[in-house]
Design a protein around this motif. Structure first.
Motif, PDB file in Angstrom:
ATOM      1  N   SER A 205       0.764  -1.211  -0.096  1.00 41.21           N
ATOM      2  CA  SER A 205       0.033   0.098   0.089  1.00 41.21           C
ATOM      3  C   SER A 205       0.830   1.345  -0.092  1.00 41.21           C
ATOM      4  O   SER A 205       0.271   2.079   0.383  1.00 41.21           O
ATOM      5  CB  SER A 205      -0.962  -0.089   1.323  1.00 41.21           C
ATOM      6  OG  SER A 205      -2.088  -0.836   0.989  1.00 41.21           O
ATOM      7  N   LEU A 206       2.072   1.188  -0.340  1.00 46.07           N
ATOM      8  CA  LEU A 206       2.932   2.210  -0.569  1.00 46.07           C
ATOM      9  C   LEU A 206       2.872   2.889  -1.914  1.00 46.07           C
ATOM     10  O   LEU A 206       2.905   2.421  -2.813  1.00 46.07           O
ATOM     11  CB  LEU A 206       4.540   1.774  -0.213  1.00 46.07           C
ATOM     12  CG  LEU A 206       4.867   1.683   1.210  1.00 46.07           C
ATOM     13  CD1 LEU A 206       6.331   1.221   1.349  1.00 46.07           C
ATOM     14  CD2 LEU A 206       5.062   2.819   1.857  1.00 46.07           C
ATOM     15  N   ALA A 207       2.797   4.240  -1.874  1.00 43.59           N
ATOM     16  CA  ALA A 207       2.820   5.243  -2.880  1.00 43.59           C
ATOM     17  C   ALA A 207       4.129   4.994  -3.629  1.00 43.59           C
ATOM     18  O   ALA A 207       5.258   4.445  -2.963  1.00 43.59           O
ATOM     19  CB  ALA A 207       2.466   6.361  -2.806  1.00 43.59           C
ATOM     20  N   GLY A 210       7.324   6.044  -1.844  1.00 42.20           N
ATOM     21  CA  GLY A 210       6.890   5.772  -0.530  1.00 42.20           C
ATOM     22  C   GLY A 210       7.884   5.266   0.513  1.00 42.20           C
ATOM     23  O   GLY A 210       9.063   4.546  -0.009  1.00 42.20           O
ATOM     24  N   ARG A 211       7.650   5.417   1.800  1.00 43.98           N
ATOM     25  CA  ARG A 211       8.503   5.156   3.052  1.00 43.98           C
ATOM     26  C   ARG A 211       7.697   4.409   3.972  1.00 43.98           C
ATOM     27  O   ARG A 211       6.738   4.884   4.593  1.00 43.98           O
ATOM     28  CB  ARG A 211       9.738   5.993   3.577  1.00 43.98           C
ATOM     29  CG  ARG A 211      10.398   6.556   2.551  1.00 43.98           C
ATOM     30  CD  ARG A 211       9.755   7.663   1.823  1.00 43.98           C
ATOM     31  NE  ARG A 211       9.525   8.985   2.547  1.00 43.98           N
ATOM     32  CZ  ARG A 211       8.832  10.017   2.378  1.00 43.98           C
ATOM     33  NH1 ARG A 211       7.847   9.728   1.195  1.00 43.98           N
ATOM     34  NH2 ARG A 211       8.564  10.967   3.165  1.00 43.98           N
ATOM     35  N   SER A 233      10.201  -3.302  -7.739  1.00 45.42           N
ATOM     36  CA  SER A 233       9.045  -3.122  -8.339  1.00 45.42           C
ATOM     37  C   SER A 233       8.096  -2.214  -7.590  1.00 45.42           C
ATOM     38  O   SER A 233       7.217  -1.323  -8.163  1.00 45.42           O
ATOM     39  CB  SER A 233       8.300  -4.306  -8.775  1.00 45.42           C
ATOM     40  OG  SER A 233       7.739  -4.790  -7.310  1.00 45.42           O
ATOM     41  N   LEU A 234       8.155  -2.084  -6.458  1.00 46.40           N
ATOM     42  CA  LEU A 234       7.362  -1.040  -5.638  1.00 46.40           C
ATOM     43  C   LEU A 234       7.868   0.414  -5.507  1.00 46.40           C
ATOM     44  O   LEU A 234       7.057   1.311  -5.369  1.00 46.40           O
ATOM     45  CB  LEU A 234       7.294  -1.607  -4.017  1.00 46.40           C
ATOM     46  CG  LEU A 234       6.651  -2.769  -3.664  1.00 46.40           C
ATOM     47  CD1 LEU A 234       6.730  -3.182  -2.215  1.00 46.40           C
ATOM     48  CD2 LEU A 234       5.044  -2.598  -4.119  1.00 46.40           C
ATOM     49  N   ASN A 235       9.061   0.457  -6.066  1.00 42.61           N
ATOM     50  CA  ASN A 235       9.705   1.540  -6.100  1.00 42.61           C
ATOM     51  C   ASN A 235       9.555   2.496  -4.770  1.00 42.61           C
ATOM     52  O   ASN A 235       9.144   3.783  -4.749  1.00 42.61           O
ATOM     53  CB  ASN A 235       9.104   2.577  -7.107  1.00 42.61           C
ATOM     54  CG  ASN A 235      10.045   3.648  -7.653  1.00 42.61           C
ATOM     55  OD1 ASN A 235      11.411   3.637  -7.588  1.00 42.61           O
ATOM     56  ND2 ASN A 235       9.748   4.695  -8.078  1.00 42.61           N
ATOM     57  N   ALA A 236       9.722   1.567  -3.682  1.00 43.90           N
ATOM     58  CA  ALA A 236       9.607   2.182  -2.307  1.00 43.90           C
ATOM     59  C   ALA A 236      10.829   1.958  -1.460  1.00 43.90           C
ATOM     60  O   ALA A 236      11.731   1.227  -1.846  1.00 43.90           O
ATOM     61  CB  ALA A 236       8.288   1.641  -1.750  1.00 43.90           C
ATOM     62  N   ALA A 237      10.886   2.446  -0.446  1.00 45.83           N
ATOM     63  CA  ALA A 237      11.959   2.265   0.580  1.00 45.83           C
ATOM     64  C   ALA A 237      11.479   1.705   2.082  1.00 45.83           C
ATOM     65  O   ALA A 237      10.316   2.284   2.457  1.00 45.83           O
ATOM     66  CB  ALA A 237      12.632   3.369   0.939  1.00 45.83           C
TER      67      ALA A 237
END
Length: 302
Positions: A205-207, A210-211, A233-237
């Motif tokens: 559910s991260l944009a 997002g972090r 793939s999520l491009n998140a941290a």
């Protein structure tokens, strides 16, 4: 003096009321007669031996107290061995507080409030307009984080809590809505002190960019494996946070404390007082905390 001590690791049953020598203040320290000691979820990890830094046994838990100094000042202080009638603090970790400020409200700002501050400011690096999801939003850290997120300019503050009463409390504290996973819209920042399945759901559910900040494992389900391909793939941290080393940084403790005490005095931050227990009932307090039967700041009264 009376104190709560454990001589072996285990559950709440290992916490026992004992008589121990009164601590002595060394150079640069002050002896405090304890009015109330704060209870943190980390105390339960220390008790069962799962804390990140193991402590030497026997051990008196408790990292924060409100009390009186020998010269009569009423203070809020970071200590070791706070589950006791008296404790010693470094002068640099002592903050004078007014008599009218309830002990539980002051204690809610110390370990839990400072944690919430650094989760948002340092670990998540929240910027104005971003959305924030707070897990356990009625708990000690969560109840402060909901309010600070709004104070720091979050666009939307979304809360998660386990009961209708806790959800209602989160809304009263300023959350825009109470949510469950999956979210209707991905979130920029998610604060997770639970771990386990909830952490895994939060990842999805991260944009973009997002972090998710992980700062605890209240679920006690062990470590959650991270798939590097999934993260790409999520491009998140995923950001890990631990308060103890953070406090070693210059200004990491005193500055947030001063600012939060100002916010309380201005009525812009409202700490939540939880149940209060006699010192001898520390085991019951831990049991109810572990069973998710409480909200707000739990305290012990010697």
């Amino acid at each position: 003096m009376r104190a709560i001590r454990f001589d072996r690791f285990g559950g709440p049953e290992v916490l026992g009321l004992v008589e121990v020598p009164e601590p002595a203040a060394g150079p640069g320290q002050v002896l405090i007669t304890v009015e109330a000691a704060g209870i943190n979820f980390a105390d339960t990890h220390q008790t069962d031996g799962s804390y990140l830094a193991a402590d030497q046994l026997p051990f008196i838990p408790g990292s924060e107290v409100v009390g009186r100094t020998p010269d009569g000042r009423r203070v809020l202080a970071k200590v070791r061995g706070g589950y006791a009638e008296r404790a010693v603090a470094d002068e640099a970790a002592v903050f004078e507080i007014p008599d009218e400020l309830p002990a539980a409200h002051a204690l809610a700002l110390l370990m839990q409030g400072v944690t919430a501050w650094h989760l948002l400011r340092g670990a998540a690096r929240l910027t104005a307009g971003e959305s924030v999801v707070v897990h356990s939003a009625a708990g000690g850290v969560g109840s402060v984080a909901v309010q600070l997120a709004r104070e720091f300019g979050a666009g939307r503050v979304l809360a998660m809590a386990s009961t209708p009463e806790k959800r209602e409390l989160a809304l009263k504290l300023g959350a825009d809505a109470v949510v469950d996973y999956p979210l209707e819209e991905p979130a920029d920042v998610i604060l997770d002190g639970t771990g386990g399945p909830l952490f895994d759901q939060a990842l999805d559910s991260l944009a973009d960019f997002g972090r998710i900040v992980t700062y605890g494992s209240a679920s006690r389900t062990g470590f959650t494996p991270l798939d590097d391909a999934r993260m790409r793939s999520l491009n998140a941290a995923v950001v890990g946070f631990w308060l103890r080393p953070t406090l070693a940084r210059p200004g990491a403790f005193a500055e947030p404390m001063r600012k939060m005490l100002e916010l309380v005095s201005q009525g812009r931050l409202n700490p939540v007082a939880g149940p209060e227990y006699p010192l001898a009932d520390a085991g019951r307090a831990h049991s109810e905390l572990l069973a998710r039967q409480t909200s707000g700041k739990l305290t012990l009264r010697p």
